[in-house]
Scaffold this active site. Structure first.
Site, mmCIF file in Angstrom:
data_model
loop_
_atom_site.group_PDB
_atom_site.id
_atom_site.type_symbol
_atom_site.label_atom_id
_atom_site.label_comp_id
_atom_site.label_asym_id
_atom_site.label_seq_id
_atom_site.Cartn_x
_atom_site.Cartn_y
_atom_site.Cartn_z
ATOM 1 N N HIS A 137 2.908 -4.899 -4.101
ATOM 2 C CA HIS A 137 2.354 -5.214 -2.777
ATOM 3 C C HIS A 137 2.453 -6.697 -2.412
ATOM 4 C CE1 HIS A 137 1.190 -1.173 -2.313
ATOM 5 N NE2 HIS A 137 -0.023 -1.202 -2.815
ATOM 6 N N HIS A 177 -2.845 -0.433 4.324
ATOM 7 C CA HIS A 177 -3.347 0.217 3.112
ATOM 8 C C HIS A 177 -4.782 0.721 3.301
ATOM 9 C CE1 HIS A 177 -3.743 0.972 -1.214
ATOM 10 N NE2 HIS A 177 -2.463 0.665 -1.354
ATOM 11 N N GLU A 236 0.625 5.404 3.263
ATOM 12 C CA GLU A 236 1.355 4.146 3.368
ATOM 13 C C GLU A 236 2.780 4.404 3.869
ATOM 14 O OE1 GLU A 236 0.754 1.943 -0.446
ATOM 15 O OE2 GLU A 236 -0.684 3.562 -0.817
#
Length: 345
Positions: A101, A175, A309
């Site tokens: 991420h 997220h 996502e």
């Protein structure tokens, strides 16, 4: 329709989008974090349907990425490196040996510039962030713009746009962890999910894609006609066990229906519809959440939220045949995902 704002710390502002139905979406300039979504159930009881911290300071660490904008690359990059045009770029290893991420200083940790807007039909926030060349190990000066828009159809649209002056890797997502029971009354194991997807990506024990795309047929990954999350939680299939009893997998969308994902909670009557131009989505069922976090409504626990996502696939950096995350120099990256909050008819 209105946008409220409140300065909650020296450099942190909380914005709340409100539509004419009483639906609200709250967001921080820190990480673009969506802290709360107040949405109606079948009896028009308006309750929170996302996971968020009770204490603002917890968002400064945010190890679970609650509600945050993720970049430069959402997901795991194998071995924390990738190659572009015969040059190897090394990234921070913040998830065992892998990069997750965007690293510890990814977009979820940035203070974004925010410009609210209001008109008769919608309200929203225009968020912008500049990421300099070399930040996190990624090449290219990158300008990112994200727009959150709420309308009176109870649609929350997230639009992404970015440009780089150097070829780079990029795929952005949000997220948020959804829980349609309202105010976290129940976990999400009985949530029913329908996906417009006939293939998913196989993961190894470190949750890194193996390079194989598997058919969902005759597995608990077949959500084409709808399935409850509990099927994957109880499954002894190695893919569910690798993910920690549930799902943390990339599903490739077939794009044969208008909606790519639908989540329903029979008890509250809430329904979440996801439409997107993205090629796929990581569905994560909060398998690694424990009771150590203090959320708005109480302690966290396993399987308390579901992340949707929407994004391209970082597996494309190491394997052929996956949706690419490469953004060419002076090319414009665009993506849009809309979350519609409805009720089961």
């Amino acid at each position: 329709m209105q946008v409220k704002s409140e300065q909650v710390q020296t450099d942190i502002t909380l914005y709340t989008l409100v539509n004419d139905n009483g639906m609200e979406v709250s967001c921080l300039n820190l990480g673009g974090v969506i802290t709360k979504i107040m949405a109606p159930d079948r009896n028009n009881n308006i309750e929170n349907v996302v996971l968020g911290f009770r204490n603002l300071d917890d968002y400064k660490q945010n190890p679970t990425y609650f509600g945050a904008l993720i970049g430069r690359v959402a997901g795991r990059i194998q071995g924390s490196q990738f190659e572009l045009d015969n040059e190897v770029y090394s990234l921070e290893a913040n998830n065992e040996e892998n990069h997750l991420h965007g690293g510890s200083h990814g977009f979820h940790a940035a203070i974004w510039d925010v410009a609210p807007f209001e008109n008769a039909d919608e309200v929203g926030l225009k968020l912008s962030h500049f990421s300099p060349d070399g930040e996190g190990g990624y090449p290219g000066n990158l300008q990112v713009n994200v727009t959150y828009t709420l309308n009176n159809k109870n649609e929350l649209a997230i639009s992404y746009q970015a440009n780089s002056d150097h070829k780079t890797a990029l795929t952005l997502t949000n997220h948020s962890y959804f829980n349609l029971s309202g105010n976290l009354k129940n976990d999400i194991k009985n949530h029913k999910v329908t996906l417009n997807s006939s293939k998913f990506v196989e993961l190894d024990a470190e949750l890194i894609p193996t390079g194989k795309q598997l058919s969902v047929e005759n597995t608990v990954f077949d959500f084409q006609l709808g399935r409850q999350i509990i099927d994957g939680v109880k499954s002894d299939y190695d893919q569910n066990l690798n993910a920690g009893k549930g799902y943390d997998h990339y599903f490739l969308f077939d794009h044969t229906r208008p909606e790519q994902a639908i989540v329903e909670d029979q008890q509250s009557g809430r329904k979440l519809i996801v439409t997107t131009d993205q090629p796929g989505m990581v569905m994560y069922t909060s398998n690694s959440l424990d009771d150590s976090l203090e959320l708005l409504e109480g302690p966290s626990k396993q399987h308390l939220g579901i992340c949707l996502e929407t994004q391209a696939s970082p597996a494309s950096l190491h394997h052929e045949g996956f949706p690419s995350v490469i953004l060419n120099k002076d090319e414009t990256y665009t993506a849009k995902t809309t979350f519609t909050f409805d009720v089961i008819k």
